[in-house]
Design an enzyme around this catalytic site. Structure first.
Site, PDB file in Angstrom:
ATOM      1  N   HIS A 217       2.647 -20.435  29.828  1.00 34.45           N
ATOM      2  CA  HIS A 217       3.888 -21.211  29.779  1.00 34.45           C
ATOM      3  C   HIS A 217       4.553 -21.205  31.148  1.00 34.45           C
ATOM      4  O   HIS A 217       5.756 -21.401  31.272  1.00 34.45           O
ATOM      5  CB  HIS A 217       4.858 -20.631  28.752  1.00 34.45           C
ATOM      6  N   ARG A 399     -15.071 -34.463  -2.055  1.00 31.47           N
ATOM      7  CA  ARG A 399     -16.209 -34.120  -1.201  1.00 31.47           C
ATOM      8  C   ARG A 399     -17.511 -34.135  -1.997  1.00 31.47           C
ATOM      9  O   ARG A 399     -18.525 -34.689  -1.586  1.00 31.47           O
ATOM     10  CB  ARG A 399     -15.961 -32.721  -0.614  1.00 31.47           C
TER      11      ARG A 399
END
Ligand code: ADP
Ligand code: MG
Length: 579
Positions: A217, A399
């Protein structure tokens, strides 16, 4: 620069929503983040990662079998709240405890810590494993103050694989802490990163300079220096990490060469060319190294090198299979066909010796079209059916139907090429469906299709009567196997009304096409009515109350398919109605 955004304040939320949609086969968005699409079949430790956004694939990208159970997703570079952590943990908990694992940043430590207290107060055992791999962020004497960067990935992977293997909470925590103690990372940055909508980078480096040890960061690093060559950079990274070799006699390393966001994979491979030989010269074996983006920092340019000294158990979990949106390793049995399986299938069918009449061949072509329509329809409906099944079942119905129907279509096409009549074609399709679909519905659909084919045979063009009796054979076979009755909230609640309605209409002389369409309408409304039922069969039974108000997924898909295939099954050569 981040160029694609709407309101910058919504960026992280919108990215999460898009991610969850794109990977809806594996993940599900929940309050505070995301969890696996499917709950585990048996209780397991829930491994939950998290932190600020902007580090993809950390953290949500690694949710899935073999890896994390959930990720708590904060705003860009911002710790998620304790409420978010609590909420994701509740969604992911399957009864064997929760472990939060994340990089060592104050906000994360506080928020995950508070969520842990709340979960423990509710009787859910909860632990925290912090990652502290960044050697540039504090001295080894104060190793507990170090922040977590790309080493996150190894620690999370080990914990995720261990939890998947059924290891208990204390052991997952012990393994995670051990992996962290044996992991070291050094990073380097070439340029800062820019928040969506910001006109200045979060931090910047002078052109042609590099920041060694700079945090992800923009936290201060060791020093800035002139940009070295790739070879010099590789040497520097390896030297610095090996200088911190932990007290381990292991000569086996997990290695990550990580790109921070806008450094190209090709650049990393150039760097790898120096890093790998240096490590090997130092006597190490590199175990499943990763070169790519695993923990990023928006569009920051830079790279980091992570080493984990592996013992036997760490290596076992580091190398274990995983199936996640951003990371896949190994052949995860349930979703990957073995290499060469396609060829084997074709050969097996080639051996079949078909003989059929011209009429049956013409009808076989229509059956093949019906299977094509079915496969396409189910592909489009996968997530709807999955969501329906997830309410009280395990979420895999979409699925399974997609896999089954795709395999059936493929096998039918091969059979057709080889001269199969309608009956043999449907039987072959049924066998492939049962073989590939998985789940209860797959077995039943496969067996039903085979029975349908056997009843139709390869000899004749089916009359409407034969068609109705073949559908009855389909229903009988499924009823015989599944033993479900009307009202049990299964596919039978759509199938039996369909079969009865078709028989009635055809025996009263209505043409096959209209009879089928009317029977399909009956099946559709019967499927919708299953919403009022409590399931008495199948995986949804234990969650019967939750299922109230939602129709049965198997009944719904059956009605959809029967509606769509009607025109194929009833078009000429099926004779028109006598009157
Ligand atoms: P699984 O239940 O193994 O996860 P699917 O999710 O693919 O399999 O299919 C679920 C559907 O299977 C249910 O919605 C229901 O319609 C059907 N089903 C479950 N058990 C039976 C049964 N004994 N007989 C008929 N259908 C069943
Ligand atoms: Mg299911």
């Amino acid at each position: 620069m981040t160029r694609i955004f709407n309101d910058p304040a919504d960026f992280a939320d919108e990215a999460l929503a898009g991610f969850c949609d794109a990977h809806s086969d594996l993940v599900r968005q929940v309050e505070g983040g995301a969890v696996r699409r499917n709950r585990p079949a048996t209780p397991k430790v829930a491994v939950i990662t998290g932190g600020g956004s902007g580090h993809y694939p950390a953290f949500a990208g690694i949710i899935g079998p073999g890896f994390a159970d959930g990720a708590v997703v904060g705003n860009i570079f911002t710790s998620p709240s304790s409420q978010q952590a609590y909420s994701v943990a509740k969604a992911a908990n399957s009864g064997a405890g929760v472990v939060f694992t994340y990089g060592n940043y104050a906000g994360d430590v506080m928020n995950f810590g508070m969520a842990s207290e709340r979960l423990k107060a509710e009787g859910i055992p909860t632990e925290n494993v912090l990652v502290t791999d960044d050697i540039a962020s504090a001295s080894i004497e104060e190793a507990e103050k170090r922040r977590g960067i790309a080493g996150d990935f190894v620690v999370f992977k080990v914990m995720g694989a261990a939890a998947e293997a059924g290891v208990d909470l204390d052991s997952v925590v012990r393994l995670g802490r051990k992996a962290n103690e044996l992991t070291r990372t050094i990073g380097t940055a070439f340029s800062g990163c820019t928040f969506p909508g910001a006109d200045q980078p979060l931090f910047s480096l002078p052109e042609g300079q590099m920041g060694l040890g700079l945090g992800i960061h923009g936290e201060p690093g060791l020093f800035d220096t002139e940009l070295p060559s790739a070879v010099e950079l590789g040497q520097e990274l390896v030297r610095r990490v090996l200088a911190e070799t932990p007290s381990s006699d292991s000569k086996r390393l997990a290695v990550i060469l990580n790109g921070l966001g806008s450094t190209k994979h090709e650049e990393l491979f150039v760097l790898w060319r120096t890093v790998a030989p240096l490590l090997r010269e130092a006597g190490y074996t590199l175990v499943m190294p990763e070169v790519g983006e695993l923990v990023t920092s928006l569009d920051m340019a830079g790279a980091s090198l992570t080493l984990t000294w592996l013992d036997d158990e760490l290596e076992q979990y580091w190398t274990a299979p995983a199936l996640t949106p951003a990371y896949r390793r190994g052949a995860v049995g349930f979703d990957v066909a073995p290499v060469g399986a396609d060829e084997a299938e074709v050969d097996a069918t080639a051996a079949a010796d078909y003989s059929s009449t011209a009429g049956s061949r013409a009808y076989a072509a229509q059956c093949l079209q019906a299977l094509g329509t079915t496969a396409a329809l189910l592909r489009d409906s996968e997530s709807v059916l999955g969501d329906m099944d997830a309410i009280a079942g395990d979420g895999d119905h979409g699925r399974g139907m997609v896999r089954g129907s795709a395999a059936a279509l493929k096998a039918a096409a091969v059979a057709f090429e080889r001269g199969a009549g309608a009956g043999s074609l449907l039987a072959a399709a049924g066998d492939a469906w049962a073989d590939k679909a998985g789940g209860t519905s797959g077995v039943l659909w496969g067996a039903g299709l085979r029975a349908l084919g056997e009843r139709l045979g390869d000899e004749e063009t089916p009359t409407p009567d034969v068609l109705a009796r073949s559908v009855r054979a389909f229903a009988d076979r499924i009823a015989g196997l599944g033993k479900a009755e009307i009202g049990d909230k299964t596919m039978m609640d759509a199938l039996l009304p369909f079969a009865a309605s078709l028989e009635d209409r055809i025996s009263s002389g209505i043409g096959a096409e209209q009879a089928w369409a009317a029977a399909a309408a009956d099946a559709t409304s019967a499927a919708a009515s299953t919403a009022e039922l409590r399931p008495l069969k199948g995986r949804a039974r234990p969650l019967a109350e939750k299922s109230l108000g939602t129709p049965d997924p198997g009944a719904t898909s059956l009605a959809m398919v029967f509606t769509a295939v009607g025109p194929h099954f009833t078009a000429a050569p099926v004779p028109a109605a006598a009157n």
